[in-house]
Design a protein around this motif. Structure first.
Motif, PDB file in Angstrom:
ATOM      1  N   TRP A 100       0.773  -1.132   0.079  1.00  9.25           N
ATOM      2  CA  TRP A 100      -0.062  -0.054  -0.030  1.00  9.25           C
ATOM      3  C   TRP A 100       0.963   1.247   0.068  1.00  9.25           C
ATOM      4  CZ3 TRP A 100      -0.347   3.850   4.027  1.00  9.25           C
ATOM      5  CH2 TRP A 100      -1.475   4.633   3.702  1.00  9.25           C
ATOM      6  N   TRP A 101       0.638   2.128  -0.855  1.00 13.33           N
ATOM      7  CA  TRP A 101       1.056   3.502  -0.906  1.00 13.33           C
ATOM      8  C   TRP A 101       0.408   4.701  -0.215  1.00 13.33           C
ATOM      9  CZ3 TRP A 101       2.661   5.524  -6.340  1.00 13.33           C
ATOM     10  CH2 TRP A 101       3.381   6.798  -6.504  1.00 13.33           C
ATOM     11  N   VAL A 102      -1.004   4.750  -0.697  1.00 14.59           N
ATOM     12  CA  VAL A 102      -1.517   6.030  -0.338  1.00 14.59           C
ATOM     13  C   VAL A 102      -3.095   5.603  -0.479  1.00 14.59           C
ATOM     14  CG1 VAL A 102      -1.380   7.291  -2.125  1.00 14.59           C
ATOM     15  CG2 VAL A 102      -1.733   8.278  -0.009  1.00 14.59           C
ATOM     16  N   THR A 103      -3.831   5.932   0.384  1.00 12.76           N
ATOM     17  CA  THR A 103      -5.423   6.038   0.077  1.00 12.76           C
ATOM     18  C   THR A 103      -5.910   7.237  -0.777  1.00 12.76           C
ATOM     19  OG1 THR A 103      -5.820   4.546   1.941  1.00 12.76           O
ATOM     20  CG2 THR A 103      -7.648   5.761   0.991  1.00 12.76           C
ATOM     21  N   ILE A 104      -6.338   7.329  -1.693  1.00 13.20           N
ATOM     22  CA  ILE A 104      -6.759   8.341  -2.539  1.00 13.20           C
ATOM     23  C   ILE A 104      -8.117   8.742  -2.129  1.00 13.20           C
ATOM     24  CG2 ILE A 104      -7.020   9.410  -4.924  1.00 13.20           C
ATOM     25  CD1 ILE A 104      -4.346   8.444  -4.257  1.00 13.20           C
ATOM     26  N   SER A 105      -8.447  10.172  -1.826  1.00 13.84           N
ATOM     27  CA  SER A 105      -9.994  10.608  -1.364  1.00 13.84           C
ATOM     28  C   SER A 105     -10.179  11.976  -1.751  1.00 13.84           C
ATOM     29  CB  SER A 105     -10.391  10.373   0.044  1.00 13.84           C
ATOM     30  OG  SER A 105      -9.400  10.980   0.856  1.00 13.84           O
ATOM     31  N   PHE A 106     -11.077  12.606  -2.013  1.00 14.14           N
ATOM     32  CA  PHE A 106     -11.382  13.840  -2.429  1.00 14.14           C
ATOM     33  C   PHE A 106     -12.747  14.608  -1.497  1.00 14.14           C
ATOM     34  CE2 PHE A 106     -10.324  11.161  -5.600  1.00 14.14           C
ATOM     35  CZ  PHE A 106      -9.465  11.453  -6.530  1.00 14.14           C
ATOM     36  N   ASP A 107     -12.301  15.962  -1.415  1.00 12.00           N
ATOM     37  CA  ASP A 107     -13.243  16.951  -1.030  1.00 12.00           C
ATOM     38  C   ASP A 107     -14.373  16.984  -1.671  1.00 12.00           C
ATOM     39  OD1 ASP A 107     -11.733  16.873   1.521  1.00 12.00           O
ATOM     40  OD2 ASP A 107     -10.610  18.761   0.886  1.00 12.00           O
ATOM     41  N   ASP A 108     -14.226  17.211  -3.043  1.00 12.27           N
ATOM     42  CA  ASP A 108     -15.325  17.536  -3.929  1.00 12.27           C
ATOM     43  C   ASP A 108     -14.727  17.093  -5.209  1.00 12.27           C
ATOM     44  OD1 ASP A 108     -13.726  19.948  -5.140  1.00 12.27           O
ATOM     45  OD2 ASP A 108     -14.139  20.887  -3.137  1.00 12.27           O
ATOM     46  N   ALA A 109     -15.783  17.448  -6.308  1.00  7.93           N
ATOM     47  CA  ALA A 109     -15.369  16.716  -7.652  1.00  7.93           C
ATOM     48  C   ALA A 109     -14.199  17.553  -8.373  1.00  7.93           C
ATOM     49  CB  ALA A 109     -16.588  16.901  -8.731  1.00  7.93           C
ATOM     50  N   THR A 110     -14.050  18.753  -7.879  1.00  7.13           N
ATOM     51  CA  THR A 110     -12.812  19.703  -8.547  1.00  7.13           C
ATOM     52  C   THR A 110     -11.513  19.677  -7.669  1.00  7.13           C
ATOM     53  OG1 THR A 110     -13.408  21.637  -7.528  1.00  7.13           O
ATOM     54  CG2 THR A 110     -14.443  21.174  -9.609  1.00  7.13           C
ATOM     55  N   ALA A 111     -11.502  18.595  -6.702  1.00 11.50           N
ATOM     56  CA  ALA A 111     -10.182  18.522  -5.860  1.00 11.50           C
ATOM     57  C   ALA A 111      -9.159  17.955  -6.647  1.00 11.50           C
ATOM     58  CB  ALA A 111     -10.549  17.934  -4.548  1.00 11.50           C
ATOM     59  N   GLU A 112      -7.988  18.383  -6.411  1.00  8.61           N
ATOM     60  CA  GLU A 112      -6.814  17.736  -7.092  1.00  8.61           C
ATOM     61  C   GLU A 112      -5.905  17.027  -6.171  1.00  8.61           C
ATOM     62  OE1 GLU A 112      -4.618  20.640  -9.353  1.00  8.61           O
ATOM     63  OE2 GLU A 112      -6.311  21.427 -10.452  1.00  8.61           O
ATOM     64  N   PHE A 113      -5.453  15.893  -6.536  1.00 11.13           N
ATOM     65  CA  PHE A 113      -4.752  14.948  -5.537  1.00 11.13           C
ATOM     66  C   PHE A 113      -3.399  14.331  -6.326  1.00 11.13           C
ATOM     67  CE2 PHE A 113      -3.143  11.673  -3.122  1.00 11.13           C
ATOM     68  CZ  PHE A 113      -3.757  11.561  -2.052  1.00 11.13           C
ATOM     69  N   ASP A 114      -2.207  14.578  -5.761  1.00 10.04           N
ATOM     70  CA  ASP A 114      -1.237  13.978  -6.475  1.00 10.04           C
ATOM     71  C   ASP A 114      -0.328  13.559  -5.447  1.00 10.04           C
ATOM     72  OD1 ASP A 114       1.097  16.300  -5.873  1.00 10.04           O
ATOM     73  OD2 ASP A 114      -0.383  17.376  -6.321  1.00 10.04           O
ATOM     74  N   THR A 115       0.778  12.717  -5.712  1.00  7.25           N
ATOM     75  CA  THR A 115       1.466  11.916  -4.666  1.00  7.25           C
ATOM     76  C   THR A 115       2.765  11.390  -5.407  1.00  7.25           C
ATOM     77  OG1 THR A 115       1.479  10.337  -3.110  1.00  7.25           O
ATOM     78  CG2 THR A 115       0.337   9.840  -5.312  1.00  7.25           C
ATOM     79  N   GLU A 116       3.874  11.255  -4.636  1.00  3.01           N
ATOM     80  CA  GLU A 116       5.050  11.278  -5.221  1.00  3.01           C
ATOM     81  C   GLU A 116       5.852  10.443  -4.494  1.00  3.01           C
ATOM     82  OE1 GLU A 116       9.180  13.485  -5.292  1.00  3.01           O
ATOM     83  OE2 GLU A 116       7.507  14.620  -6.624  1.00  3.01           O
ATOM     84  N   ILE A 117       6.542   9.458  -4.852  1.00  2.00           N
ATOM     85  CA  ILE A 117       7.391   8.570  -4.336  1.00  2.00           C
ATOM     86  C   ILE A 117       9.027   8.352  -4.857  1.00  2.00           C
ATOM     87  CG2 ILE A 117       6.818   6.403  -5.159  1.00  2.00           C
ATOM     88  CD1 ILE A 117       6.707   5.262  -2.047  1.00  2.00           C
ATOM     89  N   ILE A 118      10.063   7.991  -4.304  1.00  4.91           N
ATOM     90  CA  ILE A 118      11.368   7.911  -4.706  1.00  4.91           C
ATOM     91  C   ILE A 118      11.669   6.673  -4.319  1.00  4.91           C
ATOM     92  CG2 ILE A 118      13.756   8.588  -4.843  1.00  4.91           C
ATOM     93  CD1 ILE A 118      12.630  11.716  -4.314  1.00  4.91           C
ATOM     94  N   THR A 119      11.897   5.836  -5.222  1.00  8.87           N
ATOM     95  CA  THR A 119      12.294   4.523  -4.991  1.00  8.87           C
ATOM     96  C   THR A 119      13.402   3.754  -5.704  1.00  8.87           C
ATOM     97  OG1 THR A 119      11.174   2.210  -4.558  1.00  8.87           O
ATOM     98  CG2 THR A 119      10.415   3.434  -6.522  1.00  8.87           C
ATOM     99  N   ILE A 120      13.801   2.688  -5.377  1.00  6.06           N
ATOM    100  CA  ILE A 120      14.723   1.929  -6.217  1.00  6.06           C
ATOM    101  C   ILE A 120      14.229   0.694  -6.912  1.00  6.06           C
ATOM    102  CG2 ILE A 120      16.748   0.522  -6.159  1.00  6.06           C
ATOM    103  CD1 ILE A 120      18.156   2.431  -4.473  1.00  6.06           C
ATOM    104  N   ALA A 121      14.307   0.423  -8.197  1.00  7.64           N
ATOM    105  CA  ALA A 121      13.650  -0.839  -8.722  1.00  7.64           C
ATOM    106  C   ALA A 121      14.379  -2.051  -8.424  1.00  7.64           C
ATOM    107  CB  ALA A 121      13.739  -0.682 -10.351  1.00  7.64           C
ATOM    108  N   SER A 122      13.443  -2.965  -7.957  1.00  6.41           N
ATOM    109  CA  SER A 122      14.070  -4.125  -7.271  1.00  6.41           C
ATOM    110  C   SER A 122      14.065  -5.563  -8.257  1.00  6.41           C
ATOM    111  CB  SER A 122      13.396  -4.474  -6.074  1.00  6.41           C
ATOM    112  OG  SER A 122      11.930  -4.656  -6.294  1.00  6.41           O
TER     113      SER A 122
END
Length: 597
Positions: A80-102
């Motif tokens: 699990w990385w993150v749960t995506i939810s919104f306040d309203d229909a126009t709310a923007e959500f972005d998420t970022e992770i830095i990782t090494i490919a195993s």
């Protein structure tokens, strides 16, 4: 670029709110109404051991017309990385992770939680330099909280690619207790570091009162460990009696020595130990007693240290299954993401052992009746822990590969009902004889055991030659009968037709060539082996019970002379007799009762 080359599921939709003020990638979404887990496979652009930034964007925009925002989970690999939810229909959500490919691919999965349909607006993958974010390794990643360009006006907008070659997004930050200042000269990085970029470091803040400290605070999502990078650069040339020196403390930990930033050169402070044990964190920057100038801050980055709790399936097994999926073009199964974990999303047809100390492994693969075509995939050799392999009732061709006999734990192999050919590997035969392997190969007529293949081939050739010879004899016999009929027709006005066909209209097995020839010969040489049907002039030859021979005798000339027309050609009835569409003259006489029929 389109995401279609990285995912096989989902539906493209347009948002229903006005797109005029939306960034381009927020105007469309890919939704996933089917399946509990849908995954992007970033294999073609990923190399094992490299460091990557992954960023995902979401904006509902009432794309489905329901005006009801969903809630769903985002996974990276099996975790699990993150749960995506919104306040309203126009709310923007972005998420970022830095990782090494195993491995040589990274999967990003959207998981349905039962609260609406998952969707995504955009997904970005950016390769990073290996020297960046040194705390990132194969056992832990960095989940971004904030990356801030301190002192940059909020009206100037964020900085990202192409200004930042790695597409790090530097957001602006202002505070009522800060005073911003900047320089027009480039700022270089110390010790060859490649970030932050000069544009970010050309702005800074200091406290309104020179005697005050600078504070930056943030709230953690949970009691997870945090990691902080603070970036400093002196932007003002200092006179001989001017000194800027300050201490840096975050949480209960302070940097081991005061900071004296160099003119137009970046100094980065990275805490060796993570911040932990609380939800609210704060960093304070205070000038030392000997400093004549207030403290400054140019940029700050805060992260959650993300340590995935679940180990993915063994790399060799994953790569084998990815290759098998591509080789046989398996699209209709739930073959997305990791093959074995989470257990609830395990690939159909697999059995895995998740109790191994190093990683889960595949111990059974069932692809029976899966429509597989081509040769047995060489990548199956990498399933070193497999116990049972079922590839039966497909369209597999070519030889049975030797590597199947080398799989150390294989105890059941079913290759029945295919089109395999050649020699069965001796190691498989040997294991089968010893009882350590249940081997099923029936339904592959072109397979043979070692030492019998040449005889097997010869038998096939002899069988073909015999079949061809018998067919030739039958054809010649029929031709001879036809020729004799023509000859008799020239001598006498009678027309005789001999017809052999299956009874009941069925396509039963024909009589053997010898039986057919004997029946035909007896039918035309004498009347003794045949029976007449009343006065109709019909004769049925006696041959095997599921076939019938029908003989119709008629004098065309006599019928013509009497004013009638020749009857149409007759057909056998269900009992094997012949019935003409025109009645036969019951007074018809044979010219020679002893003439062969």
């Amino acid at each position: 670029m389109s995401d279609s080359q990285f995912i096989e599921t989902g539906v493209n939709e347009n948002v229903r709110i006005s797109p005029d003020n939306l960034r381009r990638f927020y105007r469309t979404v890919r939704s996933f109404p089917n399946g509990n887990r849908n995954c992007y496979n970033l294999g073609s652009v990923v190399n094992k051991g490299n460091k990557y930034l992954i960023r995902a964007y979401f904006m509902y925009g009432d794309y489905d017309g329901k005006n009801k925002t969903p809630t769903f989970n985002l996974y990276i690999g099996v975790n699990w990385w993150v749960t995506i939810s919104f306040d309203d229909a126009t709310a923007e959500f972005d998420t970022e992770i830095i990782t090494i490919a195993s491995m040589n691919f990274i999967s990003v999965c959207l998981v349905n939680t039962g609260i609406g349909t998952p969707f995504i607006s955009a997904l970005e993958l950016r390769p990073l330099n290996s020297s960046m974010y040194g705390v990132v390794n194969e056992s832990q990643s960095l989940y971004l909280l904030n990356r801030l360009d301190i002192g940059r006006s909020i009206y100037k907008g964020d900085i990202r690619y192409p200004e930042d070659p790695f597409d790090l997004i530097w957001e602006t930050k202002e505070d009522a207790t800060w005073i911003s200042f900047n320089t027009t000269q480039n700022v270089t990085n110390k010790d060859g570091a490649i970030e932050p970029l000069s544009t970010v470091m050309m702005t800074a803040v200091r406290p309104i009162n020179d005697s005050d400290a600078l504070y930056y605070s943030w709230t953690n999502y949970s009691a997870w460990q945090n990691h902080v990078y603070l970036h400093f650069a002196e932007l003002e040339p200092l006179g001989p009696n001017m000194t800027r020196e300050f201490t840096v403390c975050c949480g209960n930990s302070c940097h081991n020595a005061p900071i004296r930033p160099k003119y137009l050169v970046t100094t980065t402070v990275e805490y060796p130990l993570p911040l932990t044990g609380q939800y609210d964190h704060s960093c304070s920057i205070k000038k030392t007693p000997t400093s004549t100038l207030p403290p400054i801050l140019n940029a700050i980055e805060t992260f959650i240290i993300w340590q995935p709790p679940t180990t993915p399936t063994r790399e060799e097994d994953v790569e084998a299954m990815v290759d098998i999926k591509a080789t046989y073009k398996i699209l209709e199964r739930n073959w997305m993401g990791d093959p074995c974990v989470p257990e609830i999303y395990k690939w159909e047809g697999l059995t895995c052992n998740n109790t191994y100390s190093d990683a889960p492994a595949i111990i059974s693969l069932n692809l029976s009746s899966a429509g597989l075509k081509g040769k047995i995939a060489a990548s199956l050799a990498n399933l070193k822990s497999i116990h049972s392999l079922d590839l039966s009732w497909n369209y597999l061709t070519g030889p049975v590969p030797n590597f199947l006999g080398d799989l150390p734990f294989l105890s059941s192999l079913n290759l029945s009902g295919n089109q395999l050919s050649g020699v069965i590997p001796s190691n498989l035969i040997e294991k089968s004889k010893k009882g350590s392997l249940k081997l099923s190969l029936d339904g592959n007529p072109d397979l043979c055991v070692p030492g019998s293949c040449s005889r097997h081939s010869s038998k096939r050739k002899i069988t073909i030659l015999i079949a061809a010879s018998v067919a030739s004899v039958v054809i010649l016999s029929i031709l001879l009968i036809i020729l004799r009929r023509f000859k008799w027709r020239k001598e006498e006005p009678d027309l005789t037709i001999l017809l052999l066909r299956p009874r009941d209209g069925s396509a039963g097995d024909p009589p053997s060539p010898a039986t057919a020839a004997a029946a035909a010969t007896s039918a035309v040489s004498s009347r003794s082996p045949a029976t007449r049907s009343g006065n109709s002039g019909l004769v049925t030859a006696e041959i095997p019970s599921d076939w019938a021979a029908c003989d119709f005798l008629h004098d065309d000339e006599t019928a013509t002379r009497s004013g009638g027309a020749p009857p149409s050609f007759p057909a056998c009835n269900n009992s094997g007799d012949v019935r003409s569409s025109s009645p036969i003259n019951p007074t018809r006489k044979r010219n020679s009762p002893d003439r062969p029929i």
